[in-house]
Design a protein around this motif. Structure first.
Motif, PDB file in Angstrom:
ATOM      1  N   VAL A 158       0.822  -1.216   0.000  1.00 14.35           N
ATOM      2  CA  VAL A 158       0.000   0.000   0.000  1.00 14.35           C
ATOM      3  C   VAL A 158       0.856   1.266   0.000  1.00 14.35           C
ATOM      4  CG1 VAL A 158      -1.675   1.333   1.344  1.00 14.35           C
ATOM      5  CG2 VAL A 158      -1.963  -1.130   1.089  1.00 14.35           C
ATOM      6  N   SER A 159       1.998   1.232   0.657  1.00  9.69           N
ATOM      7  CA  SER A 159       2.843   2.423   0.781  1.00  9.69           C
ATOM      8  C   SER A 159       3.749   2.662  -0.426  1.00  9.69           C
ATOM      9  CB  SER A 159       3.718   2.302   2.034  1.00  9.69           C
ATOM     10  OG  SER A 159       4.554   1.157   1.946  1.00  9.69           O
ATOM     11  N   ILE A 160       3.664   1.823  -1.475  1.00 12.30           N
ATOM     12  CA  ILE A 160       4.568   1.944  -2.627  1.00 12.30           C
ATOM     13  C   ILE A 160       4.611   3.391  -3.111  1.00 12.30           C
ATOM     14  CG2 ILE A 160       2.807   1.347  -4.345  1.00 12.30           C
ATOM     15  CD1 ILE A 160       5.019  -0.248  -5.816  1.00 12.30           C
ATOM     16  N   CYS A 161       5.844   3.883  -3.374  1.00 11.30           N
ATOM     17  CA  CYS A 161       5.994   5.333  -3.550  1.00 11.30           C
ATOM     18  C   CYS A 161       7.034   5.659  -4.619  1.00 11.30           C
ATOM     19  CB  CYS A 161       6.409   5.958  -2.218  1.00 11.30           C
ATOM     20  SG  CYS A 161       6.577   7.753  -2.252  1.00 11.30           S
ATOM     21  N   PRO A 162       6.616   6.334  -5.700  1.00 12.18           N
ATOM     22  CA  PRO A 162       7.569   6.802  -6.711  1.00 12.18           C
ATOM     23  C   PRO A 162       7.994   8.250  -6.454  1.00 12.18           C
ATOM     24  CG  PRO A 162       5.368   7.060  -7.571  1.00 12.18           C
ATOM     25  CD  PRO A 162       5.216   6.544  -6.159  1.00 12.18           C
ATOM     26  N   ALA A 163       7.544   8.812  -5.334  1.00 11.40           N
ATOM     27  CA  ALA A 163       7.826  10.214  -5.022  1.00 11.40           C
ATOM     28  C   ALA A 163       8.650  10.281  -3.733  1.00 11.40           C
ATOM     29  CB  ALA A 163       6.514  10.989  -4.913  1.00 11.40           C
ATOM     30  N   GLN A 164       8.269  11.167  -2.804  1.00 10.18           N
ATOM     31  CA  GLN A 164       9.043  11.333  -1.569  1.00 10.18           C
ATOM     32  C   GLN A 164       8.402  10.544  -0.437  1.00 10.18           C
ATOM     33  OE1 GLN A 164      10.624  15.278  -0.442  1.00 10.18           O
ATOM     34  NE2 GLN A 164       9.614  14.993   1.546  1.00 10.18           N
ATOM     35  N   CYS A 165       9.186   9.702   0.201  1.00  9.51           N
ATOM     36  CA  CYS A 165       8.688   8.868   1.307  1.00  9.51           C
ATOM     37  C   CYS A 165       8.973   9.533   2.644  1.00  9.51           C
ATOM     38  CB  CYS A 165       9.362   7.500   1.260  1.00  9.51           C
ATOM     39  SG  CYS A 165       8.864   6.386   2.607  1.00  9.51           S
ATOM     40  N   ASP A 166       7.929   9.743   3.436  1.00  7.65           N
ATOM     41  CA  ASP A 166       8.096  10.190   4.824  1.00  7.65           C
ATOM     42  C   ASP A 166       8.432   8.944   5.634  1.00  7.65           C
ATOM     43  OD1 ASP A 166       7.881  10.886   7.476  1.00  7.65           O
ATOM     44  OD2 ASP A 166       5.879  11.747   7.324  1.00  7.65           O
ATOM     45  N   LYS A 167       9.691   8.788   5.995  1.00  6.49           N
ATOM     46  CA  LYS A 167      10.160   7.535   6.595  1.00  6.49           C
ATOM     47  C   LYS A 167       9.844   7.422   8.079  1.00  6.49           C
ATOM     48  CE  LYS A 167      13.654   6.578   3.112  1.00  6.49           C
ATOM     49  NZ  LYS A 167      15.054   6.186   2.842  1.00  6.49           N
ATOM     50  N   THR A 168       9.205   8.418   8.665  1.00  5.29           N
ATOM     51  CA  THR A 168       8.733   8.234  10.041  1.00  5.29           C
ATOM     52  C   THR A 168       7.393   7.508  10.054  1.00  5.29           C
ATOM     53  OG1 THR A 168       7.571  10.363  10.123  1.00  5.29           O
ATOM     54  CG2 THR A 168       9.898  10.330  10.810  1.00  5.29           C
ATOM     55  N   ARG A 169       6.670   7.531   8.898  1.00  2.00           N
ATOM     56  CA  ARG A 169       5.358   6.892   8.845  1.00  2.00           C
ATOM     57  C   ARG A 169       5.183   5.982   7.629  1.00  2.00           C
ATOM     58  NH1 ARG A 169       1.164  11.627   8.990  1.00  2.00           N
ATOM     59  NH2 ARG A 169       2.729  12.588   7.629  1.00  2.00           N
ATOM     60  N   ALA A 170       6.202   5.889   6.769  1.00  2.00           N
ATOM     61  CA  ALA A 170       6.122   5.125   5.522  1.00  2.00           C
ATOM     62  C   ALA A 170       4.942   5.595   4.681  1.00  2.00           C
ATOM     63  CB  ALA A 170       6.027   3.626   5.805  1.00  2.00           C
ATOM     64  N   MET A 171       4.838   6.911   4.507  1.00  2.00           N
ATOM     65  CA  MET A 171       3.773   7.511   3.721  1.00  2.00           C
ATOM     66  C   MET A 171       4.360   8.301   2.562  1.00  2.00           C
ATOM     67  SD  MET A 171       1.038   8.817   6.566  1.00  2.00           S
ATOM     68  CE  MET A 171       0.050   7.660   7.511  1.00  2.00           C
ATOM     69  N   CYS A 172       3.627   8.338   1.457  1.00  2.00           N
ATOM     70  CA  CYS A 172       4.130   8.904   0.207  1.00  2.00           C
ATOM     71  C   CYS A 172       3.536  10.284  -0.060  1.00  2.00           C
ATOM     72  CB  CYS A 172       3.783   7.952  -0.939  1.00  2.00           C
ATOM     73  SG  CYS A 172       4.561   8.376  -2.510  1.00  2.00           S
ATOM     74  N   ASN A 182       3.522  18.601   0.127  1.00  2.00           N
ATOM     75  CA  ASN A 182       2.878  17.836   1.204  1.00  2.00           C
ATOM     76  C   ASN A 182       1.579  17.163   0.772  1.00  2.00           C
ATOM     77  OD1 ASN A 182       4.878  18.554   3.116  1.00  2.00           O
ATOM     78  ND2 ASN A 182       3.893  20.543   3.407  1.00  2.00           N
ATOM     79  N   ARG A 183       1.313  17.164  -0.522  1.00  2.00           N
ATOM     80  CA  ARG A 183       0.113  16.504  -1.026  1.00  2.00           C
ATOM     81  C   ARG A 183       0.382  14.998  -1.126  1.00  2.00           C
ATOM     82  NH1 ARG A 183      -2.436  19.406  -6.068  1.00  2.00           N
ATOM     83  NH2 ARG A 183      -2.958  20.901  -4.408  1.00  2.00           N
ATOM     84  N   PRO A 184      -0.496  14.156  -0.568  1.00  2.00           N
ATOM     85  CA  PRO A 184      -0.249  12.713  -0.602  1.00  2.00           C
ATOM     86  C   PRO A 184      -0.369  12.125  -2.002  1.00  2.00           C
ATOM     87  CG  PRO A 184      -2.401  13.163   0.357  1.00  2.00           C
ATOM     88  CD  PRO A 184      -1.719  14.483   0.188  1.00  2.00           C
ATOM     89  N   VAL A 185       0.425  11.082  -2.252  1.00  2.00           N
ATOM     90  CA  VAL A 185       0.370  10.353  -3.510  1.00  2.00           C
ATOM     91  C   VAL A 185      -0.100   8.935  -3.193  1.00  2.00           C
ATOM     92  CG1 VAL A 185       1.653   9.549  -5.531  1.00  2.00           C
ATOM     93  CG2 VAL A 185       2.254  11.736  -4.461  1.00  2.00           C
ATOM     94  N   ALA A 186      -1.396   8.718  -3.360  1.00  2.00           N
ATOM     95  CA  ALA A 186      -1.970   7.395  -3.104  1.00  2.00           C
ATOM     96  C   ALA A 186      -1.357   6.389  -4.060  1.00  2.00           C
ATOM     97  CB  ALA A 186      -3.485   7.435  -3.264  1.00  2.00           C
ATOM     98  N   GLU A 187      -1.295   5.111  -3.661  1.00  2.00           N
ATOM     99  CA  GLU A 187      -0.492   4.159  -4.424  1.00  2.00           C
ATOM    100  C   GLU A 187      -0.856   4.073  -5.899  1.00  2.00           C
ATOM    101  OE1 GLU A 187      -3.012   0.741  -2.405  1.00  2.00           O
ATOM    102  OE2 GLU A 187      -2.931   2.893  -2.104  1.00  2.00           O
TER     103      GLU A 187
END
Length: 769
Positions: A158-172, A182-187
Motif C-alpha cells: 500500500v505504501s509503494i511510492c515513486p515520489a518522496q517517502c516520509d520515513k517516520t510513517r512510511a507515507m508517500c 505535502n500533497r499525498p500520492v496514493a499508491e
C-alpha cells in the motif's frame, strides 16, 4: 514406597478388628442417606455455601421467572440467575472510596519532544517513527520493498511510492520540486494504468512505471496532481486522475487543501493535539487519550472519571498525588500499552477511514464511517471516560488490554515494516503474535496477571472469527468478540478469505482452544453507523400490523448470483442453502428458490430502503458471512424478530440474555422447514417477542461513545447535528451499560474468584457480598 508391617497382635484381636471394619462398611453402605458423610457435614456447615443458598432462595422468591424463563432487569429479559442477581444485588450497589494515585515521574529529556511521558511509569510513549528511552532515535521506515531491475519500486504494498517517502510513517507525498510537496500520492496515483482487456473488466495498475504526465507534470495548461492549483482546478473544472486523492487523515477537499481535525481516541480529551491518530498531550497530561492529569496541576482540573474526589497533597518529597474517589464497582484498570499496539496503528494508517469510526469534514463536523470493526474503538473510548475506570491496580476488578486487532489486520499490507516473513500471508498469524507480545509486556512490566493467571483480564478480538487465533497464553482471560463459535459443529476456520484462515497456525502458538467459551467470554454487538432517521421514525417500534413480510433477508448469497461471493465456503454455505430454498430474486440461471413465496424475501439485491423493509418484516434472517455479520444488530434495530441460522455459534449477549424471549433458532439442517417453523408461533407469542425486541434494541447501540462525541461537537458548534439530537433522546441501557452489568455479575459470581481470598469493599448489601 508404602509398606505393611507385620502385626504382633493375637488372632482373636485381629478378627475383632476386621469384623468391626465390615460392620462400619455395611452401615455406611445402607444408611448413608440417614447419616451424612463428613464431606456432607462440612458442606452443611460451610457459612459461604449457606449464605449462597440463602441468597439464591431469597432472590428466587423475590424475582420469579417469567413464562419464558427470563427475569427482567432494567427492561431486558436476562437468564434467570443473572437477572435475579442484578435486580436484587447489583441494583443496590453503592459507591466505595478508591485511592487513585496520579504519577509525577519525569521522563528522560522530556521524550525529546517526540513522544508523551507516562508519569506513572516514567517511560516515554514515542510518536510513530521514533524510538529510544528518550524517543531520540528516528527510524527509517521505507515505503518500498526491495527494488529490482524489473520492479524499480519493489513489489506492491500500500505504501509503494515513486515520489518522496516520509520515513517516520512510511507515507508517500509529492515532495520537493513540486508545487504542493505535502500533497499525498496514493499508491494508484503515482503509476500508469493498464486499460481493461474488455468492456466491464477493471482497470489495472502497472507498478513498474511512474505516471509522470498525470502526477508530476508542471505543464501550466494541464498540470499533474502534484502541481495542480486547487482554485484554478475548481474554476476550470480541470480533470484529475481519479486514483489521486486525499487518502490520509487530517485533510479535506479534492486536493487535500483544507486542514481538518484528525481522529484520535476521545479526541485527546481536550488536553492535547491529535496528530493523525496519536495524541500529543499538553505538558504533563498522559495516557492514550490524554485523560490522566499531571500530579502538579491536579487541583484546578480533574476529569469526570476522577470525580467526586478528595485530594491529598504529597508529602515527604513524593512527586505523586493521591485522590480518594467515590466509585461504584466493577472497576476496570486499562493498561497503557506501548503505542505499537494501538496509537501507532492509528497514526500510521494509510486510509483515513480505516480503524476509526469517525473522521471530520472540512468544517470539522463529525462524519461517521462505515468501518465494520468500529466497536473496538467505541468500547475503548467509553472505558477510558467511564467512572468505572481506575488507576489503582490493587483495587481493580478487571484489567483491559487495549490491543487493536481490527487495525492490525486492516493494515497488514500497508508498509514493509509491518510485514513478517514468519507469518507469510496470514494476517491471523500476525495478529496472534501482536497479542502474544502484549501479553509478554504486561507480564514483565506489571504484577497483576499472576493474581488470577489472567482470568480477570479482558481482551477484545473484533475481527471476523473473533478469538479463534488467540495465543494459548491468554486463553484463561475473558474474550470480547463478535463471533461466538464454540466449535461444537464448525470446528475449523470458517472464513472464505485465505489470509484470515487460522487452521495452519502452529498448535504450539495457538494451543487447542475453541473460538469462544460461553462460561467466561462475551459476544458484543458490532458497530453500526448512527442512523438518526431510523431513531426519528422509530422503526424498532413498528406494530405487528405494519409488518406484512413474513421473513426477510437481504445480503450476499454466494456464487449462484451476479456479483456474489465466488467461494462455496462463504457463509459456511448457509446463505446458499437459504437462497436455494427461498430465493426471491432470480439467480444466474434465472431460477427462484424451490419454496419461494410472495411474503418471503431472500435477495442479494441491495436496497436503499433496507431499514424500511426490515421494519416492515416480522422475522429477519441472522446468517454468518466470513464469520460474524451485522444482521443481528440490523434485525433488533428495526424491531424485527431475529431468526438465527448458525449452529453452535453464540450471538451478542446470548450467554447472558434469555434469547427465547425475543429470537428464534433454526438448525442449519432444518432450513427447508424454516417457514413452517416460524409459522408455528401464535399471535400472543409473536407479540411477546416483538415487545422484548423493543425492550433490548438500545443494548445493541454504542450510544455512550456516540454521546461522548456529541458533547465534544457541542463545544465547537452551537447547533447539534441530527444524529446528536436523536441519540440524545435515547435513555435506556446501551452496549456499554450492558457490558458493565455483565462484569458486575461476573465479579461476584464467577466461581474462580473465591480462590483469590481478596479483601475489598464490594459496595453491596451484606447479604449479597
Amino acid at each position: 514406597m508404602a509398606t505393611w508391617r507385620s502385626c504382633a497382635c493375637s488372632w482373636p484381636f485381629g478378627a475383632s478388628v476386621i469384623s468391626l471394619a465390615v460392620l462400619v462398611s455395611l452401615v455406611h453402605l445402607f444408611l448413608t442417606p440417614l447419616f451424612p458423610s463428613p464431606l456432607d457435614f462440612f458442606k452443611q456447615s460451610n457459612p459461604l455455601l449457606d449464605a449462597d443458598s440463602l441468597l439464591e432462595s431469597n432472590l428466587e422468591s423475590q424475582f420469579p421467572p417469567n413464562s419464558d424463563g427470563s427475569v427482567a432487569y432494567r427492561g431486558a429479559p436476562w437468564k434467570a440467575e443473572i437477572g435475579r442477581w442484578l435486580a436484587g444485588c447489583g441494583s443496590n450497589s453503592t459507591p466505595v472510596d478508591i485511592v487513585e494515585v496520579l504519577g509525577g515521574k519525569s521522563c528522560q529529556n522530556n521524550c525529546s519532544g517526540q513522544g508523551v511521558c507516562n508519569q506513572d511509569l516514567g517511560e516515554c510513549r514515542c510518536f510513530h517513527g521514533y524510538t529510544g528511552k528518550a524517543c531520540e532515535v528516528a527510524l527509517q521506515l521505507e515505503c518500498n520493498k526491495a527494488v529490482s531491475k524489473e520492479r524499480p519500486f519493489g513489489e506492491w504494498v500500500v505504501s509503494i511510492c515513486p515520489a518522496q517517502c516520509d520515513k517516520t510513517r512510511a507515507m508517500c507525498f509529492c515532495g520537493e520540486g513540486t508545487k504542493y510537496p505535502n500533497r499525498p500520492v496514493a499508491e494508484g496515483c503515482g503509476f500508469q494504468t493498464i486499460p481493461p482487456a474488455k468492456p466491464g473488466d477493471p482497470e489495472l495498475t502497472d507498478w513498474t512505471k511512474v505516471d509522470f504526465d498525470n502526477v508530476f507534470s508542471s505543464n501550466a495548461s494541464k498540470p499533474g496532481w502534484c502541481n495542480a492549483d486547487p482554485h484554478d482546478a475548481y474554476s476550470s473544472q480541470l480533470k484529475i486522475k481519479e486514483n489521486c486523492h486525499c487518502k490520509y487523515d487530517c485533510t479535506s477537499g479534492r486536493f487535500c487543501e483544507i486542514p481538518t481535525m484528525c481522529s484520535c481516541l476521545n479526541q485527546c480529551s481536550g488536553n492535547g493535539h491529535c496528530r493523525g491518530g496519536f495524541c500529543q498531550c499538553d505538558r504533563g497530561y498522559y495516557g492514550i487519550d490524554c485523560s490522566i492529569p499531571p500530579a502538579a496541576s491536579v487541583l484546578p482540573k480533574l476529569p469526570a472519571w476522577l470525580r467526586p474526589s478528595t485530594v491529598e497533597l504529597p508529602d515527604n518529597g513524593s512527586s505523586n498525588v493521591k485522590t480518594v474517589v467515590r466509585k461504584k464497582r466493577p472497576l476496570i484498570y486499562v493498561y497503557d500499552l506501548p503505542p505499537e499496539f494501538n496509537s501507532h496503528l492509528l497514526e500510521g494508517r494509510h486510509y483515513r477511514m480505516e480503524c476509526v469510526n469517525r473522521i471530520y469534514s472540512d468544517v470539522n463536523k463529525t462524519i461517521w464511517t462505515e468501518m465494520l470493526y468500529g466497536a473496538q474503538v467505541a468500547l475503548y473510548e467509553s472505558i477510558l471516560a467511564s467512572p468505572h475506570r481506575t488507576l489503582n491496580g490493587e483495587e481493580a476488578d478487571f484489567f483491559y488490554v487495549p490491543v487493536l486487532d481490527s487495525c492490525m489486520i486492516t493494515r497488514a499490507y500497508d508498509a514493509p515494516h509491518l510485514y513478517n516473513k514468519e507469518h507469510g500471508i496470514l494476517r491471523s498469524f500476525m495478529t496472534l503474535d501482536y497479542y502474544k507480545n502484549a501479553y509478554d509486556h504486561i507480564v514483565e512490566q506489571y504484577p497483576y496477571w499472576n493474581r488470577s493467571s489472567g482470568k480477570d483480564h479482558i481482551w477484545f478480538f473484533s475481527w471476523d472469527e473473533g478469538a479463534c487465533y488467540a495465543p494459548k497464553e491468554i486463553w484463561n482471560s475473558m474474550m470480547l468478540v463478535h463471533w461466538g463459535n464454540t466449535n461444537t459443529k464448525h470446528k475449523n476456520s470458517t472464513t472464505a478469505y485465505w489470509a484470515d484462515n487460522w487452521d495452519s497456525i502452529p498448535s504450539d502458538r495457538r494451543g487447542d482452544h475453541p473460538c469462544f467459551d460461553p462460561q467466561k467470554d462475551l459476544v458484543l454487538p458490532a458497530w453500526k453507523v448512527p442512523n438518526p432517521g431510523a431513531v426519528w421514525l422509530k422503526l424498532w417500534a413498528r406494530s405487528r400490523k405494519e409488518r406484512t413480510t413474513l421473513f426477510y433477508f437481504n445480503g450476499n448469497l454466494g456464487p449462484a448470483y451476479e456479483n456474489g461471493r465466488p467461494e462455496d465456503k462463504y457463509s459456511m454455505g448457509i446463505r446458499q442453502k437459504l437462497a436455494d430454498e427461498f430465493g426471491s430474486s432470480p439467480n444466474k440461471e434465472g431460477k427462484l428458490g424451490k419454496q419461494h413465496a410472495p411474503n418471503v424475501i431472500v435477495t442479494p439485491l441491495k436496497s436503499h430502503k433496507y431499514h424500511e423493509e426490515m421494519a416492515s418484516s416480522l422475522f429477519c434472517g441472522v446468517l454468518p458471512g466470513d464469520g460474524w455479520s451485522g444482521r443481528m444488530e440490523d434485525s433488533v434495530h428495526n424491531g424485527c424478530i431475529p431468526v438465527i441460522i448458525q449452529d453452535g455459534i453464540f450471538l451478542p449477549y446470548e450467554n447472558v440474555l434469555n434469547y427465547n424471549s425475543f429470537a428464534v433458532r433454526v438448525l442449519e439442517d432444518d432450513i427447508p422447514k424454516l417457514i413452517s417453523i416460524i409459522q408455528r408461533y401464535n399471535e400472543t407469542e409473536i407479540e411477546h417477542m416483538l415487545s422484548n425486541v423493543r425492550s433490548i434494541w438500545q443494548r445493541f447501540l454504542y450510544r455512550d461513545s456516540i454521546l461522548l462525541e456529541a458533547t465534544r461537537q457541542r463545544e465547537l458548534f452551537s447547533k447539534d447535528d441530527d444524529w446528536a439530537v436523536e441519540f440524545s433522546k435515547l435513555g435506556e441501557d446501551d452496549v456499554f451499560a450492558t457490558f458493565i452489568q455483565v462484569l458486575h455479575y461476573k465479579l461476584h459470581n464467577d466461581p474462580w474468584r473465591r480462590s483469590l481470598l481478596r479483601q475489598y469493599d464490594a459496595g453491596l448489601p451484606k447479604t449479597c457480598a
